[in-house]
Design an enzyme around this catalytic site. Structure first.
Site, short mmCIF file in Angstrom:
data_model
loop_
_atom_site.label_atom_id
_atom_site.label_comp_id
_atom_site.label_asym_id
_atom_site.label_seq_id
_atom_site.Cartn_x
_atom_site.Cartn_y
_atom_site.Cartn_z
N TYR A 80 1.54 2.65 18.70
CA TYR A 80 0.76 3.52 17.81
C TYR A 80 0.90 4.99 18.19
O TYR A 80 1.10 5.85 17.33
CB TYR A 80 -0.71 3.09 17.88
CG TYR A 80 -1.62 3.83 16.93
CD1 TYR A 80 -1.55 3.63 15.55
CD2 TYR A 80 -2.59 4.70 17.41
CE1 TYR A 80 -2.40 4.29 14.68
CE2 TYR A 80 -3.45 5.36 16.55
CZ TYR A 80 -3.36 5.15 15.19
OH TYR A 80 -4.20 5.81 14.33
N LYS B 253 2.43 7.92 15.80
CA LYS B 253 1.66 9.09 15.38
C LYS B 253 2.26 10.39 15.94
O LYS B 253 2.17 11.44 15.29
CB LYS B 253 0.20 8.94 15.81
CG LYS B 253 -0.54 7.84 15.04
CD LYS B 253 -0.48 8.05 13.53
CE LYS B 253 -1.35 7.08 12.78
NZ LYS B 253 -1.33 7.30 11.31
#
Length: 254
Positions: free
Chosen positions: A160, A164
């Site tokens: 993640y 991002k």
């Protein structure tokens, strides 16, 4: 760019940050097309939000369904702003509990959704916006969503955080690239927000998360994300910037 009267698209609009953003844009007088998965309750949300809201089902990683959704939104008028909220995480560590290399699939899946999906929305929206006549100096505005994990990824967030960070990384070059056609690009990096993802946690866990925010000592309200997205659309000098929205939090390793 003024919000009143413009036609907009919000991905991930059926819940959380996307729904709050859609509501804020509608309150400002915009037309909003919610784009979310066919399995979502997007149609019900659009009905609840009111007559200027509509729903188009799409998977942001599937170009065919996404083009169809954007085409449908474009029938309501020139698309002036896209706020891209669709995305999610999945726990993952580099090594499993036995010390073996982690399976690659959770990394590929999260990166595909959050990086490839974001770029897919950006490229297709920009192609549509580039044909617009300028309005208040812009042909369009794209607001992307990253996370504070892009800067302080925690243990168990390697996929993640990487994804991002890539969204943050694409923001400035995309803004510079699209400047020639009058399209602005910014990214919001939220901290811990009171979204449906956190709603299922125990009250003590939610309180513990809120206590890590220096000020205000609470979880973020999705309406605060929507307010910033609306301000980015309205403020013509905001371009190429990734903006933290986190109450000064800096995430600990775990």
């Amino acid at each position: 760019m003024r919000i009143e009267g413009i036609n907009t698209v919000v991905t991930g609009g059926a819940s959380g940050l996307g729904r709050a953003t859609a509501q804020r844009l509608l309150e400002g007088g915009a037309t909003v097309t919610l784009v979310d998965l066919p399995t979502s309750n997007g149609a019900e949300v659009a009905t609840a939000l009111g007559g200027a809201a509509s729903f188009e089902p799409a998977d942001i990683t599937d170009s065919e369904s996404l083009v169809a959704a954007i085409d449908a939104a474009g029938e309501r008028g020139p698309i002036r702003a896209v706020v891209h909220c669709a995305g999610r995480g999945r726990p993952m560590r580099v090594l499993d509990r036995d010390g073996a290399a982690a399976d690659l699939e959770p990394f590929e899946t999260v990166v595909r959704l959050n990086v490839v999906g974001t770029f897919n929305v950006l490229r297709l929206a920009a192609a549509r916006m580039a044909t617009n006549e300028p309005l208040d100096g812009d042909r369009g505005v794209c607001v992307l969503t990253a996370s504070v994990a892009a800067f302080e990824g925690q243990i168990g967030q390697v996929n993640y955080a990487s994804a991002k960070a890539a969204v943050v990384g694409m923001t400035l070059p995309a803004a510079r690239d699209l400047a020639s056609v009058g399209i602005r690009v910014c990214t919001i990096a939220p901290g811990t927000f009171d979204t449906p993802l956190l709603a299922g946690l125990r009250d003590d866990v939610r309180a513990s998360l809120a206590a890590t925010v220096p000020h205000p000592r609470r979880l973020g309200d999705p309406a605060e994300y929507g307010a910033l997205a609306a301000h980015i659309i309205e403020n013509g000098m905001l371009n190429g910037e990734s903006i933290r929205l986190d109450g000064a939090i800096r995430m600990a390793p775990r």
